[in-house]
Structures are given as structure tokens and as C-alpha cells.
Design a protein around this motif. Sequence first.
Motif, PDB file in Angstrom:
ATOM      1  N   ASN A  64       0.404  -0.903  -0.258  1.00 56.16           N
ATOM      2  CA  ASN A  64      -0.045  -0.156   0.261  1.00 56.16           C
ATOM      3  C   ASN A  64       1.079   1.764  -0.060  1.00 56.16           C
ATOM      4  O   ASN A  64       0.835   2.288  -0.685  1.00 56.16           O
ATOM      5  CB  ASN A  64      -1.395   0.519   0.923  1.00 56.16           C
ATOM      6  N   ASN A  65       1.790   0.997   0.973  1.00 57.88           N
ATOM      7  CA  ASN A  65       2.624   2.739   1.077  1.00 57.88           C
ATOM      8  C   ASN A  65       4.394   2.552  -0.154  1.00 57.88           C
ATOM      9  O   ASN A  65       4.825   3.763   0.217  1.00 57.88           O
ATOM     10  CB  ASN A  65       2.858   3.121   2.470  1.00 57.88           C
ATOM     11  N   GLY A  66       4.613   1.467   0.091  1.00 59.46           N
ATOM     12  CA  GLY A  66       6.216   1.250  -0.906  1.00 59.46           C
ATOM     13  C   GLY A  66       6.437   0.925   0.252  1.00 59.46           C
ATOM     14  O   GLY A  66       8.396   1.254   0.544  1.00 59.46           O
ATOM     15  N   ASN A  67       6.979   0.787   1.685  1.00 57.26           N
ATOM     16  CA  ASN A  67       7.758   0.798   2.800  1.00 57.26           C
ATOM     17  C   ASN A  67       6.916   0.492   3.893  1.00 57.26           C
ATOM     18  O   ASN A  67       6.017  -0.109   3.819  1.00 57.26           O
ATOM     19  CB  ASN A  67       8.015   2.390   3.471  1.00 57.26           C
ATOM     20  N   PRO A  68       7.863  -0.235   4.330  1.00 56.46           N
ATOM     21  CA  PRO A  68       7.486  -1.437   5.757  1.00 56.46           C
ATOM     22  C   PRO A  68       6.657  -0.856   6.863  1.00 56.46           C
ATOM     23  O   PRO A  68       6.022  -1.672   7.865  1.00 56.46           O
ATOM     24  CB  PRO A  68       8.443  -1.911   6.278  1.00 56.46           C
ATOM     25  N   TRP A  69       7.330   0.088   7.432  1.00 60.74           N
ATOM     26  CA  TRP A  69       6.587   0.790   8.527  1.00 60.74           C
ATOM     27  C   TRP A  69       5.140   1.288   8.001  1.00 60.74           C
ATOM     28  O   TRP A  69       4.699   1.220   8.880  1.00 60.74           O
ATOM     29  CB  TRP A  69       7.707   2.612   8.652  1.00 60.74           C
ATOM     30  N   GLY A  70       4.798   0.856   6.761  1.00 62.80           N
ATOM     31  CA  GLY A  70       3.595   2.051   6.197  1.00 62.80           C
ATOM     32  C   GLY A  70       2.976   2.690   7.160  1.00 62.80           C
ATOM     33  O   GLY A  70       2.180   3.670   6.849  1.00 62.80           O
ATOM     34  N   MET A  71       4.413   4.201   6.474  1.00 65.31           N
ATOM     35  CA  MET A  71       4.008   5.640   6.708  1.00 65.31           C
ATOM     36  C   MET A  71       3.278   6.105   4.835  1.00 65.31           C
ATOM     37  O   MET A  71       3.773   5.351   4.238  1.00 65.31           O
ATOM     38  CB  MET A  71       5.424   6.644   6.738  1.00 65.31           C
ATOM     39  N   GLY A  72       3.286   7.233   4.445  1.00 62.03           N
ATOM     40  CA  GLY A  72       2.285   7.204   3.604  1.00 62.03           C
ATOM     41  C   GLY A  72       3.287   7.502   2.408  1.00 62.03           C
ATOM     42  O   GLY A  72       4.531   8.443   3.276  1.00 62.03           O
ATOM     43  N   ARG A  73       3.423   6.719   1.324  1.00 64.80           N
ATOM     44  CA  ARG A  73       4.280   6.941   0.090  1.00 64.80           C
ATOM     45  C   ARG A  73       4.488   8.488   0.144  1.00 64.80           C
ATOM     46  O   ARG A  73       5.539   9.011  -0.472  1.00 64.80           O
ATOM     47  CB  ARG A  73       3.187   5.979  -0.698  1.00 64.80           C
ATOM     48  N   GLU A  74       3.078   9.466   0.331  1.00 72.48           N
ATOM     49  CA  GLU A  74       3.448  10.531  -0.356  1.00 72.48           C
ATOM     50  C   GLU A  74       3.795  11.322   0.488  1.00 72.48           C
ATOM     51  O   GLU A  74       4.629  12.663   0.362  1.00 72.48           O
ATOM     52  CB  GLU A  74       1.685  11.393  -0.769  1.00 72.48           C
ATOM     53  N   THR A  75       4.090  10.953   2.132  1.00 75.81           N
ATOM     54  CA  THR A  75       4.687  11.632   2.664  1.00 75.81           C
ATOM     55  C   THR A  75       6.368  12.051   2.735  1.00 75.81           C
ATOM     56  O   THR A  75       7.216  12.344   2.982  1.00 75.81           O
ATOM     57  CB  THR A  75       4.662  11.568   4.329  1.00 75.81           C
ATOM     58  N   ARG A  76       6.668  10.856   1.824  1.00 70.40           N
ATOM     59  CA  ARG A  76       8.220  10.636   1.868  1.00 70.40           C
ATOM     60  C   ARG A  76       9.280  11.950   1.287  1.00 70.40           C
ATOM     61  O   ARG A  76      10.498  12.393   1.791  1.00 70.40           O
ATOM     62  CB  ARG A  76       8.641   9.237   0.549  1.00 70.40           C
ATOM     63  N   GLY A  77       8.287  12.765   0.510  1.00 77.80           N
ATOM     64  CA  GLY A  77       9.383  13.706  -0.151  1.00 77.80           C
ATOM     65  C   GLY A  77       8.774  15.155   1.315  1.00 77.80           C
ATOM     66  O   GLY A  77      10.317  15.755   1.573  1.00 77.80           O
ATOM     67  N   ALA A  78       8.297  15.255   1.440  1.00 78.31           N
ATOM     68  CA  ALA A  78       8.027  16.350   3.802  1.00 78.31           C
ATOM     69  C   ALA A  78       8.415  15.726   3.980  1.00 78.31           C
ATOM     70  O   ALA A  78      10.094  16.458   4.475  1.00 78.31           O
ATOM     71  CB  ALA A  78       6.464  16.328   3.612  1.00 78.31           C
ATOM     72  N   GLN A  79       9.301  14.665   4.194  1.00 80.34           N
ATOM     73  CA  GLN A  79      10.225  14.201   4.830  1.00 80.34           C
ATOM     74  C   GLN A  79      12.025  13.880   4.530  1.00 80.34           C
ATOM     75  O   GLN A  79      12.169  14.936   5.882  1.00 80.34           O
ATOM     76  CB  GLN A  79       9.375  12.416   5.310  1.00 80.34           C
ATOM     77  N   LEU A  80      11.894  14.490   3.388  1.00 83.10           N
ATOM     78  CA  LEU A  80      13.321  14.225   2.917  1.00 83.10           C
ATOM     79  C   LEU A  80      13.550  16.008   3.362  1.00 83.10           C
ATOM     80  O   LEU A  80      14.742  16.444   3.450  1.00 83.10           O
ATOM     81  CB  LEU A  80      13.645  13.738   1.406  1.00 83.10           C
ATOM     82  N   ALA A  81      12.154  17.009   3.065  1.00 86.80           N
ATOM     83  CA  ALA A  81      12.564  17.930   2.377  1.00 86.80           C
ATOM     84  C   ALA A  81      12.827  18.383   4.248  1.00 86.80           C
ATOM     85  O   ALA A  81      13.733  19.633   4.382  1.00 86.80           O
ATOM     86  CB  ALA A  81      11.734  18.688   1.912  1.00 86.80           C
ATOM     87  N   ALA A  82      12.335  17.310   5.325  1.00 84.09           N
ATOM     88  CA  ALA A  82      12.815  18.351   6.372  1.00 84.09           C
ATOM     89  C   ALA A  82      13.816  17.884   7.360  1.00 84.09           C
ATOM     90  O   ALA A  82      13.654  18.789   8.072  1.00 84.09           O
ATOM     91  CB  ALA A  82      11.786  17.680   7.529  1.00 84.09           C
ATOM     92  N   LEU A  83      14.492  17.391   6.329  1.00 88.51           N
ATOM     93  CA  LEU A  83      15.957  17.142   6.982  1.00 88.51           C
ATOM     94  C   LEU A  83      17.448  18.483   6.132  1.00 88.51           C
ATOM     95  O   LEU A  83      17.158  18.766   5.837  1.00 88.51           O
ATOM     96  CB  LEU A  83      16.424  15.526   6.293  1.00 88.51           C
ATOM     97  N   ASN A  84      18.420  18.761   6.957  1.00 93.51           N
ATOM     98  CA  ASN A  84      18.671  19.919   7.219  1.00 93.51           C
ATOM     99  C   ASN A  84      20.463  18.997   5.861  1.00 93.51           C
ATOM    100  O   ASN A  84      21.164  19.369   6.537  1.00 93.51           O
ATOM    101  CB  ASN A  84      18.984  20.196   8.070  1.00 93.51           C
ATOM    102  N   PHE A  85      19.778  19.247   5.303  1.00 94.73           N
ATOM    103  CA  PHE A  85      20.709  19.068   4.004  1.00 94.73           C
ATOM    104  C   PHE A  85      20.785  19.788   2.610  1.00 94.73           C
ATOM    105  O   PHE A  85      19.945  20.200   2.409  1.00 94.73           O
ATOM    106  CB  PHE A  85      22.009  18.023   3.852  1.00 94.73           C
TER     107      PHE A  85
END
Length: 647
Positions: free
Chosen positions: A374-395
Amino acid sequence: MLYALLAVALGFCLYGFYRRWRRWRLGQPENRRDLLWRRLKDLLVYGPGHKRIMEDKKPGVMHLCLFWGFTLLLAATVVIAIQVQFRLPLFRGAVYLGLKAAANIAGLLVLIGVGLAVWRRWLRPSGRLGGEPVDAAALGLIFLIVVTGYLVQGTRMAAAPDPWGRYALVGYALAPPLRALFSPASLLAGHRVIWWLHAFLSMVFIAWLPYGKLGHVFTAPAAQFLQRHEAAGVPEMIDFTDENAESFGKNSMTDFSWKAFFDADACLRCGRCEGGCPAYLSGKGLNPQRIMRDLRSHIMDLERLDPTAPPPELIGGVIREDDLWACTTCRSCERQCPVFAEHVDKFIDLRRYSVLTTGSFPAEAQLVFRNLENNGNPWGMGRETRGAQLAALNFTVSAAGDCEILYWPGCAGVFDKRARRTTEAVGRLLDAAGVSFAVWSGAGCCGDPARRLGNEYLFQELAAENIAGLNENGARRIVTQCPHCLHVLQEEYPQFGGHYEVVHHSVYLEELRRAGRLRPLAPATGKNVTYHDPCYLCRYRGVGAEPRALLRATGLSMREMPRHWERSLCCGAGGGRMWLEEKAEERVNRLRVEEAAALGTDYLATACPFCLTMLGDGLAALATEKPILLDIAELLLLQTDNSGIQS
Ligand code: SF4
Ligand code: SF4
């Protein structure tokens, strides 16, 4: 008479090996005749050279004495036989004296080897070695052959003094007491009897070779010659478009290749595999040595079955279901095994049968499969949130296409709170080194958990999506901090048309340091660190030098745990075990952090997000302040201070 006896002994010997060969042929075809020169080199290095056997010193020395002692005795016997039979002047002068002395020393080596074997099996048993009657019989036979050999020399020299007798060290020493005890006539008669007894025991040795453990004098070198050379741990691809397939995966011995039969038959019952097996050490039922023994009994039974009847199933019969799911696929067993038996691929094939054909697997795996679907990851976190999670990182992320590398943090590096700290550290180090890198927010799980848990269908779906995306954005060089992603992207995606150069972050950061793009300050802190080698990095990819070089570059002094590099102890997370319940009393991760804590180092470094989780849980259970657990990238950042890194 001697040649008649030899013919009978050889007949038994050849027939025994023929029976074994017939059993191996029950398996499917597989080519292991490629790379001839490399295989011959393996044969020399691992056979006479004892490379792997000597990694475990005590049994290594025991085996070295037996092997070289017996080889020298055989060489001396062959020279004498050729001289006698063909009347060649071989056994003369310096050769005669040298060989006489060498054979006597060789006999002593064999006796030392027998003594060490008795010590290890019966006087100070380690637990993993069973002192079985067949082992006692084999050692007893070897002992008697050598002792009667010495007595042959001793009685001969006691009856008729030999001017060169002192070169036969032991026989020479035996002559005076024998002369004092027996008359010359008795000595001559005794010499004749013992000579025949020695010859008869040697014939028994030859005849018995294929029927007991002694057969490994042939099967072990053959196994070393036949060892796998392609990348380890890459399961065969299943073709789901095959409309004739009645089942997927394997569940009977005859589904496997002849090499699986050979492995079970060549197993030495040495127990090295169980000594490093995290599942066994933590009290789960799985024991790789026992599995090999059970498979061997099973293939002996197969021979007696009606060949037209369906072959017996392995799961639930020879291999218990719990054992099947307890394996972490760490490959420690394979790395320790002196005959290069291949355990892990069998587990994966059996798991595939369980999942794809019978639909039977642990309940927790169901949740992982659903999350991946459903989400493309074993944690079950929303697939669409991946970009936002990455953007929140400091680099700083560059646009794809005009950058040096594609940074692949893996699902853990995006969604797992602990692993996100590693992602951020790697990103900041890349920034500091002036590396332009892209991060693909559309990536899904590489598929490792699905494939190791036997869901090949799901794995192929995930792989296809990722490969399509990676090919589209032109990724060629990928850097990842997850050894599981590293292995899958580098070694398994080529099965589906994805060809990339994939580098672990430890290797890439070390590359940057060597190129002078990262220059840690390496302050003299007086602190020290130990490093836990992740299985999928050290055993699957052979990476161990670069993480250590990086750690040394931080100014910390290194201390190694007793089990390190390729002999590292698994944290317990591989093979999809990260998501399965741990029922055993003793947890694998606890065993590992106890080893680290016993060193008293300030830091425990590792280089895998799953190891970070498992070791972190283990340290929390130990309730100890030291060592502090960090990924090598975090440690590099911490020890150098970002301001000290010059690009
Ligand atoms: S791969 Fe690891 S867990 Fe599985 S049997 Fe071998 S040593 Fe044990
Ligand atoms: S599988 Fe290998 S390591 Fe395990 S008992 Fe057999 S020979 Fe020894």
C-alpha cells in the motif's frame, strides 16, 4: 596377497563413493565447472593451505597435524611401493634417509592430531561437537595404523640392527626395549604379524573411507573446489509468467540442485556454523548443523523410496516451520563452514514455497507485506509523505541529472526517527565535501524485506517500480547508508534490468576523505570506539576496511570485539526478522551489545539502520551509559565538528 587385499579395499571404496555420487544426482542440474583455475587455486588454498580451517585455531592445529602427517606417510608409502614394484632406485641415499625421518615425524604429527581430537571431543567437549562412536572408531583406526607402523620398524631393528636405524626416530627408540623383552625368533615372527596387521588396518581405512566421516578426505576438497563464486545471497528469479508452473519456491529435496545434496553429504558435523548462528545462540530452535545432519539422513532415505512417488516435503518434516522463520540470513554459518555449505538460499526457497504456494507465514509478516503493497515501505508511512520527510532534513539537495551521485537513504533513513539522524549526518558531510547530490523522493522500498520473507512476487513489483524510476532519472552512481539496499540494488536489480554502481556511505565517505574533500580534524580525545560489522556489509559485500579507516581518521582508538569483520555476530534484524516477533528468552541484540559493553569503549559504531535499531534496543535493555551507539557518519560529524571539515 597384499595386492588382492588392496583390490578388495579399493572395490569397497569405489562402490561407496559411487553410491554417494548416485545420491547427489537426485538433485537438479547446476554448473559448477566454470572458473577452473580459480577453483584449483581454492582447492590449494583451502585444502592443503588450511585457510579457513585455521581461522579457528584449536581445531585448525588438530586438523593440520592429521592432514600433513597422513599426507607425508602416504607419500613415503607410495615411494616405497613404486620402488618395490618397478625396481626403481628411488628409496636410496639422502632420499631414503630424509623420507625415513620425515615419515617418522609425520607419524608423530598424526598421533598429536588424534590426541587433540580426543581432547576436544571427549575430555574437554565444547558442546557443538558430538563425540559419536563412528568418530571414536575413525580416530582409533588412525591411531592403530600409526602405532603398528612404528612397531613394524621397532621389531625389525630389534631383530636385526640397522646402521641407518636412527633416522627412523620412533622405531629406533622402540628397538632396545623390544630386544630386551623378546627373543630374536619371537621378534621376527612378531614383525611379520605386525606387518600384516598394519597392512590390513590400512586396507580397512581405504575400504571404509566413503562410509564414515573419513570420506571427507575426498568430499572436503571437492566442496572447496565447487564453492560458489557468483555474488552470495542472490535468490534465483522466479518467472511468474510461466503458465505451466504448479507451485513457486521449493519444498522437496529433489527441487534443489545436486549441490544441495552434496552439501548435506559433505557436512563434517564440526559445528562451526552453529557457533556463530544468532538464532541458535539466542535459544531459538534453529541449528544449521542439525539441519545439515537431518538433510543428510533425509537424502539417504530418499534413495530407498519409490522414485515414481511424490518426493517427501521438507517443511514441517525435515525442517520445522519455526526454524524456517528464525533465520536472519546473516550468512555467518556459510562464512564459518570449512566445506562451504550453502544454507541461506535453501531457507529463502522454502520460505517462498510457504508464502507463494501454501500461503503460510508468520502473522507479523502479513502486516509488512500490506505496508509494502500500500505504501511502498515496511513502516506503513504514507507514500506521499516521503518528499516532505526528506525536505525536513538539514542538507542541500541538487536537481537530478546534474549531480555526482544519487543519495538513497532507504525507507529507514526517511521514516525511522533514529535512522533519520544518520541521513542528516551523511547529507551534511556531503554538503561539507562539496558533493552535488540528488535524493529521489519517489523511491519505494528496495524490496529486501519482501524477498527475504519469501514474497518474491511483491519484491518483483517493488523492484520494477524502482528500476523504472532510477532509469528515468539517469541514476548511475548511488550512495546508500543501508547495506540491505546496497546488496539489493547492486546485486539483485540486474536480474530485472537495473544496472547501477551502488556504494555504501562508509566507502564513499572514505573515498572523499582520501581525495582530500573531507578532512576530519581528528582531535586527540583519548576516547575509543568499537565497530559492529553489519552482516549485509561485511559478509555479503566484503566491506570492513573503509568503516574502520574512517573511524581511525576521527582520532578515536579502535578496539575490536572478539567476533568482528566477516565473523561478526548478527544483530538479529536481517532476513525480515526486524518485523517478526522475538519469542526466545535470550534476544540476539542483547548478546551483541553485551560483547560491545564488555570492551568498555566510549562508542559503539555501526553502519546500518537496522543494526542501529537492534543495538539501540539492546543497550536500552542493558541500561548502560557506555558505549554510546552512533552510525559512523554521525561519529565522523561529531568528532570532527562541521566547522573542521574543509571541502
Ligand atoms: S544465516 Fe545466520 S541465522 Fe540463518 S542459519 Fe545461518 S547463521 Fe543462523
Ligand atoms: S554445515 Fe559446515 S560448519 Fe556446519 S557442521 Fe557441517 S561442515 Fe561444519
